[in-house]
Write an enzyme that holds these catalytic residues in place. Structure first.
Site, PDB file in Angstrom:
ATOM      1  N   GLU A 284       0.823  -1.212   0.000  1.00 47.81           N
ATOM      2  CA  GLU A 284       0.000   0.000   0.000  1.00 47.81           C
ATOM      3  C   GLU A 284       0.856   1.261   0.000  1.00 47.81           C
ATOM      4  O   GLU A 284       0.437   2.307  -0.484  1.00 47.81           O
ATOM      5  CB  GLU A 284      -0.938  -0.010   1.214  1.00 47.81           C
ATOM      6  CG  GLU A 284      -2.139   0.916   1.053  1.00 47.81           C
ATOM      7  CD  GLU A 284      -3.217   0.643   2.071  1.00 47.81           C
ATOM      8  OE1 GLU A 284      -4.397   0.601   1.690  1.00 47.81           O
ATOM      9  OE2 GLU A 284      -2.879   0.457   3.263  1.00 47.81           O
TER      10      GLU A 284
ATOM     11  N   HIS B 162       9.187 -26.140   0.353  1.00 44.25           N
ATOM     12  CA  HIS B 162       8.644 -27.251  -0.421  1.00 44.25           C
ATOM     13  C   HIS B 162       7.609 -26.776  -1.438  1.00 44.25           C
ATOM     14  O   HIS B 162       6.825 -27.581  -1.945  1.00 44.25           O
ATOM     15  CB  HIS B 162       8.040 -28.300   0.519  1.00 44.25           C
ATOM     16  CG  HIS B 162       9.053 -28.909   1.438  1.00 44.25           C
ATOM     17  ND1 HIS B 162       9.757 -30.048   1.121  1.00 44.25           N
ATOM     18  CD2 HIS B 162       9.506 -28.516   2.655  1.00 44.25           C
ATOM     19  CE1 HIS B 162      10.586 -30.342   2.106  1.00 44.25           C
ATOM     20  NE2 HIS B 162      10.457 -29.426   3.047  1.00 44.25           N
TER      21      HIS B 162
ATOM     22  N   LYS C 160     -13.445   2.130  -3.030  1.00 39.30           N
ATOM     23  CA  LYS C 160     -14.424   2.505  -2.011  1.00 39.30           C
ATOM     24  C   LYS C 160     -15.563   3.315  -2.618  1.00 39.30           C
ATOM     25  O   LYS C 160     -16.734   3.120  -2.275  1.00 39.30           O
ATOM     26  CB  LYS C 160     -13.736   3.305  -0.901  1.00 39.30           C
ATOM     27  CG  LYS C 160     -12.766   2.511  -0.060  1.00 39.30           C
ATOM     28  CD  LYS C 160     -12.122   3.393   0.999  1.00 39.30           C
ATOM     29  CE  LYS C 160     -11.122   2.626   1.846  1.00 39.30           C
ATOM     30  NZ  LYS C 160     -10.454   3.493   2.848  1.00 39.30           N
TER      31      LYS C 160
END
Length: 407
Positions: free
Chosen positions: A258, A283, A398
């Protein structure tokens, strides 16, 4: 202490001193408030203790927050897993009905204090969850002060509601951004309520401040410069050795992504953070780092102390004798050996690597580590020539959400 070893060529200090000067300018200007929390937040500890001392009936603390209002607290809760909680700390940090319902079922409303945390005071997810809690327990508005505390900006809409309902409010300095707020009221208040050693947490962060600004320690600047100016690698992998780092990894991803993913005119800039847990992810993702494109830098994070870890038994099993070389070895020492072996393998591939080693995992070292990464992020932002502290790309979504649900 925290020891940071860099396995790449460092710069002459003259080449990076200008960036240190810029960070000093930010510090002195007062515009970037997180720098100062290592001094100013100590007062919050006494305020929090004073508020909670007579609430002996409270057994559960529930922090409701999103992003910067929860990530850092969750990281510290998991890092300090040895802490014996007098009050159990729950964190609701998503609009997931599964998590919300499961936590609500565990709570006795008469013994629960909710912390509603929103810097802006209008975070839609947080306010929606606040409403759900009120409805779930069928609470009356006039009595909400018995079960709620607000953490927000001074004079935010949430603060104004708190004043109307006589709900205790703790404040985040307005010049402290959400993702840099873990050492503000966002972290100090809930952790103090639950009797974590927040004094040691701030003292550790303060030690990092002194090392960087007063003692002029250069590892953070050297690392930031190398990673930001790398010709091929724009992905930074944090390889944390130990399950306790899982939530810390999430905090690191938010902080870097951010802060450093920005537009500069028509140019797109940023470092992409990837967080792994060792030895498990050796792994899986390690294969890509070893043999895939050399577009990654790698930071290894490990803990030196192994006192509480068991030794592997001296047992030899038929057909499995090839595995006996770990017999009698401390399990945590094995984990660190896996970390060192993996780091050496990547260095042999001419990849840029650094190792951060914590002496032990306690509040002091956690405070140092989190402040270290906040300073590293600020240094990277200056070197990349961007505004580290805004998030315009998040705001677009938003607005779209509000328009979608308002139709």
């Amino acid at each position: 202490m925290l020891n940071n070893t860099l396995f790449f060529k460092t710069q002459d200090l003259q080449n990076i001193s200008a960036y240190a000067n810029r960070m000093n300018d930010e510090l002195k200007s007062g515009d970037i408030g997180y720098y100062h929390l290592v001094n100013t937040s100590f007062e919050l500890i006494s305020q929090s203790k004073e508020f909670i001392k007579n609430k002996t009936h409270i057994k559960s603390i529930v922090l409701v927050g999103m992003g910067g209002s929860s990530c850092g607290v969750k990281a510290l809760k998991e890092l300090l897993f040895d802490h014996e909680e007098e009050k159990e700390l729950f964190i609701i940090d998503n609009t997931s009905s599964h998590t919300f319902t499961n936590i609500m079922k565990k709570l006795d409303i008469k013994k629960t204090l909710f912390i509603i945390a929103s810097k802006s005071g209008t975070t839609i997810e947080v306010i929606s969850l606040f409403k759900l809690i009120i409805a779930y327990f069928n609470l009356e508005h006039k009595n909400l002060s018995e079960n709620f505390v607000f953490i927000t900006d001074l004079n935010s809409k949430l603060h104004k509601l708190g004043d109307e309902l006589n709900i205790k409010c703790f404040f985040i300095p307005q010049n402290v951004g959400g993702r840099f707020s873990v050492l503000s009221a966002i972290g100090i208040v809930p952790l103090t309520f639950c009797n974590y050693d927040t004094k040691a947490l701030l003292e550790g962060a303060r030690a990092c401040f002194v090392d960087f600004f007063e003692k002029k320690e250069t590892h953070i600047l050297q690392k930031a410069y190398h990673y930001c100016t790398h010709k091929n690698a724009h992905i930074n992998v944090l390889f944390s050795y130990g399950d306790a780092f899982k939530a810390f990894n999430e905090w690191y991803v938010q902080l870097i992504a951010e802060s450093l993913g920005k537009k500069q005119g028509f140019k797109r800039i940023g470092l992409t953070p990837i967080a792994l847990i060792g030895a498990r992810d050796q792994h899986s993702f390690l294969q890509l780092i070893m043999d895939g494109p050399k577009d990654k830098t790698i930071t290894f994070l490990k803990i030196k102390d192994s006192k509480k870890s068991p030794n592997i038994p001296n047992i030899s099993l038929n057909h499995l004798q090839s595995c006996d070389f770990t017999n009698d070895i401390n399990l945590h020492d094995l984990l660190n050996a896996q970390c060192d072996a993996t780091a050496q393998a990547l260095i042999s591939e001419n990849l840029s690597v650094d190792i951060i080693e914590l002496e032990k995992l306690d509040a002091w070292h956690c405070g140092y580590l989190m402040y270290y990464y906040e300073l590293f992020t600020s240094a990277c932002g200056i070197m990349l020539g961007i505004n580290t502290y805004d998030q315009p790309g998040v705001e677009v979504g938003k607005l779209i959400l509000k328009n979608m649900l308002s139709k």
